[in-house]
Write a protein that holds these residues in place. Structure first.
Motif, short mmCIF file in Angstrom:
data_model
loop_
_atom_site.label_atom_id
_atom_site.label_comp_id
_atom_site.label_asym_id
_atom_site.label_seq_id
_atom_site.Cartn_x
_atom_site.Cartn_y
_atom_site.Cartn_z
N LEU A 1 -38.46 66.55 -37.41
CA LEU A 1 -39.53 66.06 -38.27
C LEU A 1 -40.42 65.06 -37.25
O LEU A 1 -39.99 64.15 -36.87
N VAL A 2 -41.76 65.01 -37.38
CA VAL A 2 -42.79 64.14 -36.95
C VAL A 2 -43.23 63.60 -37.98
O VAL A 2 -44.18 64.03 -38.48
N ARG B 1 -33.84 66.12 -36.09
CA ARG B 1 -34.09 64.97 -35.26
C ARG B 1 -35.42 64.60 -35.92
O ARG B 1 -36.13 65.22 -36.37
N LEU B 2 -35.61 62.96 -35.75
CA LEU B 2 -36.75 62.37 -36.27
C LEU B 2 -37.47 61.87 -35.30
O LEU B 2 -37.01 61.01 -34.49
N ALA B 3 -38.85 62.13 -35.03
CA ALA B 3 -39.81 61.39 -34.16
C ALA B 3 -40.77 60.72 -35.16
O ALA B 3 -41.63 61.11 -36.03
N MET B 4 -40.87 59.38 -34.79
CA MET B 4 -41.89 58.49 -35.77
C MET B 4 -43.11 58.18 -34.84
O MET B 4 -42.82 57.24 -33.78
N ASP C 1 -52.32 63.57 -30.02
CA ASP C 1 -51.43 63.53 -28.62
C ASP C 1 -50.08 63.10 -28.71
O ASP C 1 -49.36 63.56 -28.17
N ALA C 2 -49.88 62.33 -29.68
CA ALA C 2 -48.51 61.75 -29.81
C ALA C 2 -47.52 62.70 -30.52
O ALA C 2 -46.33 63.00 -30.25
N VAL C 3 -48.14 63.47 -31.67
CA VAL C 3 -47.70 64.49 -32.10
C VAL C 3 -47.28 65.59 -31.17
O VAL C 3 -46.32 66.14 -31.18
N SER D 1 -43.71 69.04 -27.76
CA SER D 1 -43.34 69.31 -26.41
C SER D 1 -41.91 68.96 -25.95
O SER D 1 -41.40 69.76 -25.34
N ALA D 2 -41.68 67.91 -26.27
CA ALA D 2 -40.25 67.12 -25.76
C ALA D 2 -39.19 68.23 -26.71
O ALA D 2 -38.08 68.46 -25.99
N PHE D 3 -39.32 68.47 -27.76
CA PHE D 3 -38.33 69.01 -28.82
C PHE D 3 -38.49 70.82 -27.89
O PHE D 3 -37.27 71.33 -27.75
N LEU D 4 -39.35 71.42 -27.74
CA LEU D 4 -39.75 72.65 -27.14
C LEU D 4 -38.99 72.59 -25.98
O LEU D 4 -38.09 73.69 -25.66
N THR D 5 -39.11 71.76 -25.13
CA THR D 5 -38.54 71.70 -23.79
C THR D 5 -37.03 71.77 -23.92
O THR D 5 -36.15 72.15 -22.89
#
Length: 310
Positions: free
Chosen positions: A252-253, A277-280, A294-296, A301-305
């Motif tokens: 979740l972004v 997991r949650l990214a704020m 860019d932040a999204v 990208s971190a999740f994909l990796t």
């Protein structure tokens, strides 16, 4: 009014081609960004009244990804579904068929923004919402990404008064003769009010461009019936209805200034998924795809990796 995208240089560097996919008796227009041999594959669904253009700033900032972005049926360049309703069930059935068509190996991540987050979650849920007819389940996916996910029904959210007024506006448009009602739904004042209400950036040039984007693409829906079906689906449903039935790893972004999907509701929502997991994203609201792409993209990208290699 500025007509130039602040993201034009980075978008221009991404290879893109258009295609059309036969789905559920109709045809869906899709845009395919990135190299065919990219490490990651994403199918990305836009929000209500948008089209593929709105997701281009995020797509352009993604690293090593091939991204398929359709215009949802009845919006942009995709005609309406010929036999299915344009509700959560109809769009979920369409999304499952889209995945089967463009990512049959199950190596893609499904993503959705705003209303697209509801559709994407419903499409991957084990218990499917009702559709106009039966459809085969979607092939497996690597994961699910929800950007500005609708954590609670707008009819019960913090902007309930505004939502009820918006519902009344759409009910008025439905009651008028079709030509007049459609013109009301496409009225530029309505578009600007919605755009001003959602934008949170203090950058004046960026705000002008966001308003220009909404002026260009917010009223490209096919007809009144399609828009009204999709609108009522968007305000009457939320991601939480389907979260517990999703087995795929989920990101979740969320945005800290999103009053349509506020942070507290996002923190509650993430716990309803079996694996999430949650990214704020700080300093932005419901238009994170325009204001902080860019932040999204970095969170995605971190999740994909981190996902297991299929």
């Amino acid at each position: 009014m500025s007509e130039t995208s602040p993201y034009a240089p980075v978008i221009a560097r991404v290879p893109v081609r258009e295609d059309e996919v036969a789905l559920r008796g109709g045809r869906t227009r899709v845009w395919i960004y990135g190299a065919d041999d990219a490490a990651h594959r994403i199918v990305f669904l836009h929000g209500l009244r948008g089209d593929h253009h709105g997701l281009e700033p995020i797509v352009a900032h993604l690293r090593d990804a091939r991204v398929v972005v359709p215009d949802l049926p009845g919006f942009g360049q995709s005609p309406p579904l010929p036999d299915d309703p344009h509700d959560v069930g109809g769009y979920a059935a369409w999304a499952r068929d889209l995945l089967a068509a463009v990512a049959p190996a199950g190596d893609a991540v499904l993503a959705g923004h705003s209303f697209g987050s509801i559709v994407a979650t419903a499409a991957l849920a084990r218990r499917q919402p009702p559709a106009s007819d039966e459809t085969e389940p979607a092939p497996p996916v690597r994961g699910l990404v929800l950007v500005n996910p609708i954590a609670a029904s707008a009819l019960a959210g913090p902007r309930v008064v505004v939502t009820r007024l918006t519902v009344l506006y759409h009910q008025l448009a439905a009651a008028l003769p079709e030509r007049v009602g459609t013109a009301l739904l496409r009225h530029p004042v309505m578009t600007r009010v919605a755009s001003v209400a959602m934008a949170t950036t203090g950058d004046r040039d960026l705000r002008r461009w966001i308003h220009a984007e909404h002026d260009r693409y917010f009223s490209t829906f096919a007809d009144r019936r399609t828009l009204l079906e999709a609108f009522h689906a968007s305000v009457g449903h939320d991601v939480g209805e389907f979260a517990g039935a999703v087995t795929a790893p989920t990101l979740l972004v969320a945005a800290e200034r999103d009053d349509i999907a506020p942070p507290a509701a996002q923190r509650a929502l993430v716990g309803r998924f079996p694996d999430a997991r949650l990214a704020m994203v700080p300093g932005t609201g419901h238009l994170a795809h325009y204001e902080t792409p860019d932040a999204v993209a970095a969170a995605m990208s971190a999740f994909l990796t981190a996902l297991p290699v299929t």
